[in-house]
Write a protein that holds these residues in place. Structure first.
Motif, PDB file in Angstrom:
ATOM      1  N   ARG A  52       0.945  -1.004   0.122  1.00  0.00           N
ATOM      2  CA  ARG A  52      -0.002  -0.474  -0.231  1.00  0.00           C
ATOM      3  C   ARG A  52       0.455   1.120   0.259  1.00  0.00           C
ATOM      4  O   ARG A  52       1.884   1.467   1.071  1.00  0.00           O
ATOM      5  CB  ARG A  52      -0.786   0.583   0.926  1.00  0.00           C
ATOM      6  N   PHE A  53       0.529   2.246  -0.709  1.00  0.00           N
ATOM      7  CA  PHE A  53       1.575   3.702  -0.946  1.00  0.00           C
ATOM      8  C   PHE A  53       0.627   5.086  -0.589  1.00  0.00           C
ATOM      9  O   PHE A  53      -0.901   5.045   0.189  1.00  0.00           O
ATOM     10  CB  PHE A  53       1.282   3.965  -2.238  1.00  0.00           C
ATOM     11  N   PHE A  54       1.442   5.386   0.235  1.00  0.00           N
ATOM     12  CA  PHE A  54       1.112   6.848   1.525  1.00  0.00           C
ATOM     13  C   PHE A  54       1.904   7.968   0.620  1.00  0.00           C
ATOM     14  O   PHE A  54       3.308   7.621   0.183  1.00  0.00           O
ATOM     15  CB  PHE A  54       1.334   5.801   2.505  1.00  0.00           C
ATOM     16  N   ALA A  55       1.519   9.185   0.941  1.00  0.00           N
ATOM     17  CA  ALA A  55       1.990  10.113   0.685  1.00  0.00           C
ATOM     18  C   ALA A  55       2.874  10.916   2.078  1.00  0.00           C
ATOM     19  O   ALA A  55       3.831  12.161   1.994  1.00  0.00           O
ATOM     20  CB  ALA A  55       1.021  11.405  -0.224  1.00  0.00           C
ATOM     21  N   SER A  56       2.640   9.982   2.741  1.00  0.00           N
ATOM     22  CA  SER A  56       3.512  10.725   4.968  1.00  0.00           C
ATOM     23  C   SER A  56       3.701   9.816   4.955  1.00  0.00           C
ATOM     24  O   SER A  56       3.016   8.928   5.597  1.00  0.00           O
ATOM     25  CB  SER A  56       2.743  12.383   4.640  1.00  0.00           C
ATOM     26  N   VAL A  57       4.258  10.193   6.575  1.00  0.00           N
ATOM     27  CA  VAL A  57       4.472   8.908   7.468  1.00  0.00           C
ATOM     28  C   VAL A  57       3.504   9.231   8.385  1.00  0.00           C
ATOM     29  O   VAL A  57       2.704   8.387   9.420  1.00  0.00           O
ATOM     30  CB  VAL A  57       5.884  10.281   7.844  1.00  0.00           C
ATOM     31  N   PRO A  58       2.691  10.394   9.041  1.00  0.00           N
ATOM     32  CA  PRO A  58       1.685  10.568   9.192  1.00  0.00           C
ATOM     33  C   PRO A  58       0.290   9.079   8.980  1.00  0.00           C
ATOM     34  O   PRO A  58      -0.465   8.814   9.341  1.00  0.00           O
ATOM     35  CB  PRO A  58       0.973  12.164   9.457  1.00  0.00           C
ATOM     36  N   GLU A  59       0.318   9.230   7.664  1.00  0.00           N
ATOM     37  CA  GLU A  59      -0.493   8.499   7.295  1.00  0.00           C
ATOM     38  C   GLU A  59      -0.270   6.655   6.744  1.00  0.00           C
ATOM     39  O   GLU A  59      -1.070   5.920   7.310  1.00  0.00           O
ATOM     40  CB  GLU A  59      -0.521   8.681   5.494  1.00  0.00           C
ATOM     41  N   CYS A  60       1.316   6.430   7.301  1.00  0.00           N
ATOM     42  CA  CYS A  60       1.219   5.155   7.566  1.00  0.00           C
ATOM     43  C   CYS A  60       0.923   5.095   9.132  1.00  0.00           C
ATOM     44  O   CYS A  60       1.088   3.954   8.639  1.00  0.00           O
ATOM     45  CB  CYS A  60       3.044   5.028   6.479  1.00  0.00           C
ATOM     46  N   LEU A  61       1.473   5.985   9.573  1.00  0.00           N
ATOM     47  CA  LEU A  61       1.310   5.781  10.424  1.00  0.00           C
ATOM     48  C   LEU A  61      -0.224   5.373  11.029  1.00  0.00           C
ATOM     49  O   LEU A  61      -0.657   4.572  12.143  1.00  0.00           O
ATOM     50  CB  LEU A  61       1.751   6.904  12.198  1.00  0.00           C
ATOM     51  N   ALA A  62      -0.963   5.973  10.551  1.00  0.00           N
ATOM     52  CA  ALA A  62      -2.268   6.167  11.401  1.00  0.00           C
ATOM     53  C   ALA A  62      -3.008   4.346  10.787  1.00  0.00           C
ATOM     54  O   ALA A  62      -3.715   4.088  11.069  1.00  0.00           O
ATOM     55  CB  ALA A  62      -3.448   7.441  10.689  1.00  0.00           C
ATOM     56  N   ALA A  63      -2.328   4.171   9.957  1.00  0.00           N
ATOM     57  CA  ALA A  63      -3.191   2.618   8.695  1.00  0.00           C
ATOM     58  C   ALA A  63      -2.431   2.245   9.983  1.00  0.00           C
ATOM     59  O   ALA A  63      -2.921   0.804   9.184  1.00  0.00           O
ATOM     60  CB  ALA A  63      -2.616   3.050   7.595  1.00  0.00           C
ATOM     61  N   GLY A  64      -1.798   1.854  10.696  1.00  0.00           N
ATOM     62  CA  GLY A  64      -1.201   0.663  11.805  1.00  0.00           C
ATOM     63  C   GLY A  64       0.328   0.287  11.230  1.00  0.00           C
ATOM     64  O   GLY A  64       0.745  -0.766  12.229  1.00  0.00           O
ATOM     65  N   PHE A  65       1.075   1.349  10.688  1.00  0.00           N
ATOM     66  CA  PHE A  65       1.811   0.527   9.770  1.00  0.00           C
ATOM     67  C   PHE A  65       3.411   0.969  11.528  1.00  0.00           C
ATOM     68  O   PHE A  65       3.033   2.471  11.266  1.00  0.00           O
ATOM     69  CB  PHE A  65       2.778   0.779   8.719  1.00  0.00           C
ATOM     70  N   ARG A  66       4.340   0.056  11.635  1.00  0.00           N
ATOM     71  CA  ARG A  66       5.373   0.310  12.534  1.00  0.00           C
ATOM     72  C   ARG A  66       6.830   0.867  11.200  1.00  0.00           C
ATOM     73  O   ARG A  66       6.720   0.220   9.894  1.00  0.00           O
ATOM     74  CB  ARG A  66       5.275  -0.908  12.918  1.00  0.00           C
ATOM     75  N   ALA A  67       7.604   1.588  12.012  1.00  0.00           N
ATOM     76  CA  ALA A  67       8.551   2.111  10.909  1.00  0.00           C
ATOM     77  C   ALA A  67       9.638   0.996  10.237  1.00  0.00           C
ATOM     78  O   ALA A  67       9.856   0.102  11.521  1.00  0.00           O
ATOM     79  CB  ALA A  67       9.422   3.237  11.596  1.00  0.00           C
ATOM     80  N   CYS A  68      10.369   0.774   9.284  1.00  0.00           N
ATOM     81  CA  CYS A  68      11.298  -0.210   9.431  1.00  0.00           C
ATOM     82  C   CYS A  68      12.432   0.527   9.640  1.00  0.00           C
ATOM     83  O   CYS A  68      12.496   1.836   9.931  1.00  0.00           O
ATOM     84  CB  CYS A  68      12.064   0.152   7.007  1.00  0.00           C
ATOM     85  N   LYS A  69      13.301  -0.803  10.557  1.00  0.00           N
ATOM     86  CA  LYS A  69      14.350  -0.760  10.350  1.00  0.00           C
ATOM     87  C   LYS A  69      16.095  -0.164   9.749  1.00  0.00           C
ATOM     88  O   LYS A  69      16.773   0.641  10.375  1.00  0.00           O
ATOM     89  CB  LYS A  69      14.870  -1.495  11.931  1.00  0.00           C
ATOM     90  N   ARG A  70      15.438  -0.824   8.447  1.00  0.00           N
ATOM     91  CA  ARG A  70      16.456  -0.869   7.721  1.00  0.00           C
ATOM     92  C   ARG A  70      16.643   0.722   6.343  1.00  0.00           C
ATOM     93  O   ARG A  70      17.860   1.423   7.080  1.00  0.00           O
ATOM     94  CB  ARG A  70      16.562  -1.577   6.236  1.00  0.00           C
ATOM     95  N   CYS A  71      15.980   1.318   7.073  1.00  0.00           N
ATOM     96  CA  CYS A  71      15.362   2.685   5.306  1.00  0.00           C
ATOM     97  C   CYS A  71      15.611   3.509   6.775  1.00  0.00           C
ATOM     98  O   CYS A  71      15.524   4.521   6.646  1.00  0.00           O
ATOM     99  CB  CYS A  71      15.221   1.936   4.504  1.00  0.00           C
ATOM    100  N   ALA A  72      14.439   3.696   7.887  1.00  0.00           N
ATOM    101  CA  ALA A  72      13.756   4.593   9.208  1.00  0.00           C
ATOM    102  C   ALA A  72      13.868   5.384   8.332  1.00  0.00           C
ATOM    103  O   ALA A  72      14.370   6.793   8.190  1.00  0.00           O
ATOM    104  CB  ALA A  72      16.115   5.145   9.670  1.00  0.00           C
ATOM    105  N   PRO A  73      12.857   5.523   7.723  1.00  0.00           N
ATOM    106  CA  PRO A  73      11.275   6.424   7.408  1.00  0.00           C
ATOM    107  C   PRO A  73      11.192   7.710   8.487  1.00  0.00           C
ATOM    108  O   PRO A  73      11.551   8.703   7.856  1.00  0.00           O
ATOM    109  CB  PRO A  73      10.053   5.817   6.850  1.00  0.00           C
ATOM    110  N   LEU A  74      11.495   7.427   9.308  1.00  0.00           N
ATOM    111  CA  LEU A  74      11.464   8.434  10.284  1.00  0.00           C
ATOM    112  C   LEU A  74      12.358   9.741  10.855  1.00  0.00           C
ATOM    113  O   LEU A  74      12.921  10.112  12.121  1.00  0.00           O
ATOM    114  CB  LEU A  74      11.080   7.855  12.370  1.00  0.00           C
TER     115      LEU A  74
END
Length: 363
Positions: A52-74
């Motif tokens: 699933r594709f998102f335009a922003s970090v808040p949308e990813c978090l709101a959809a229930g996904f957690r941040a990848c440890k390898r690419c560290a999107p946060l």
């Protein structure tokens, strides 16, 4: 903006190519792992049906996904703010811990400053992020009939009852009082605008709210009281039916819903909700318009209160009510969601399908 992204096949090709052109503009959530990444992530690439594709970090978090440890999107937000870096590191170390403002203070940080920083970067507070982390995966696994041990392992809880305890805190119900054969069944539904909690009995929908709505705990406690303690976690047939209707709604294929509703409110409040359900997709009304339609033109404030008391989002479309001056006014799910919903319905009303980049049939 969520629906201004290129089509999913284009973004998937960019993911395979690790195309840096979308850096900071697009992210991928992997449904099979619950993780979201940059498109440049070096990790093994998921199958397209799991993306699933998102335009922003808040949308990813709101959809229930957690941040990848390898690419560290946060990382960009963390690198720019030491307080964010410290708290994200603490949350990574203790994802199942029930964080509080006192914990933030003990780390030498000012809670109000932290709140502003997290809202600015992520669209939610640190405490909201921590709560979502605890509830996300376990709710889905347990609610779909999965084994408690599977929910425990996926959600990272210390005991088989860990998730039930976390949900009980949210619902205001003692863990031992959550019904294992519930008359009111709570289930977590995934949508392009974030996770939602749906509570149904065998025949009717009693509640549908975004999981990060501040008023949700009070609503759950009230429902549990009305149901005499029969609220529990389960996925039933009505949840599947609702998930299908929500999929079609967010895809811009259908604007109506057929789920029977259980309306908990006074006669006046129910009359307001009935007027809301008469507003077609793509159309907005003011509080004054609703009051006049009810034959009570001076009851504008009462209409606003009834609008705010709605606990069945989308199906009772309180998001279609705006200020007399055209402003969005308040919305319990957040003004950004209200704007997105109005955009979806505008496109639906004009015959333009919405590409929400979802896996077909995903709930």
């Amino acid at each position: 903006m969520l629906f201004d992204l290129p089509p999913a096949p284009v973004l998937y090709e960019a993911l395979l190519a690790r195309d840096g052109a979308y850096e900071g503009r697009a992210y991928v959530g992997v449904t099979s792992t619950g993780i979201f990444c940059r498109l440049t992530c070096p990790a093994r690439k998921p199958k397209p049906e799991n993306c699933r594709f998102f335009a922003s970090v808040p949308e990813c978090l709101a959809a229930g996904f957690r941040a990848c440890k390898r690419c560290a999107p946060l990382a960009p937000a963390a690198e720019s703010d030491p307080a964010i870096r410290t708290l994200l590191g603490a949350l990574e170390q203790r994802p199942a811990y029930r964080w509080s403002e006192q914990d933030v203070e003990r780390m030498g940080l000012d809670p109000s400053t932290v709140r502003r920083a997290f809202r600015r970067h992520f669209g939610m507070t640190f405490l909201e992020m921590a709560r979502m982390e605890r509830l996300r995966a376990g709710f889905q696994t347990l609610g779909e009939g999965g084994r408690v041990i599977d929910a425990q392992l996926e959600a990272g809880f210390a005991s088989p009852e860990g998730f039930r305890e976390a949900f009980a805190r949210l619902a205001g119900v003692a863990p031992g009082k959550l019904s294992r054969v519930p008359l009111l069944a709570a289930h977590w539904l995934d949508t392009p605008l974030g996770a939602m909690v749906a509570i149904c009995d065998a025949e009717r929908l009693h509640l549908l709210e975004f999981a990060d709505r501040k008023g949700l705990p009070a609503e759950l406690r009230r429902l549990n009281g009305l149901a005499r303690g029969t609220l529990g976690i389960a996925r039933i047939a009505l949840h599947d039916r609702l998930a299908g209707e929500l999929d079609r709604y967010f895809a811009g294929r259908e604007g109506g819903f057929s789920i029977p509703l259980a309306l908990h409110g006074s006669a006046f409040t129910r009359a307001v909700w009935a007027e809301l359900m008469k507003i077609p997709p793509g159309v907005t009304r003011s509080y004054a318009d609703i009051a006049r339609a009810l034959g009570q033109p001076l009851a504008v404030r009462a209409v606003a209160r009834a609008n705010g008391a709605n606990q069945i989002a989308l199906l009772i479309p309180c998001h279609r009510v705006i200020g007399a001056d055209g402003s969005l006014t308040g919305y319990g799910g957040g003004l950004w969601r209200k704007q997105k919903l109005i955009e979806i319905e505008h496109r639906l009303a004009h015959g333009s399908a919405v590409d929400d980049n979802r896996t077909p049939g995903a709930a």
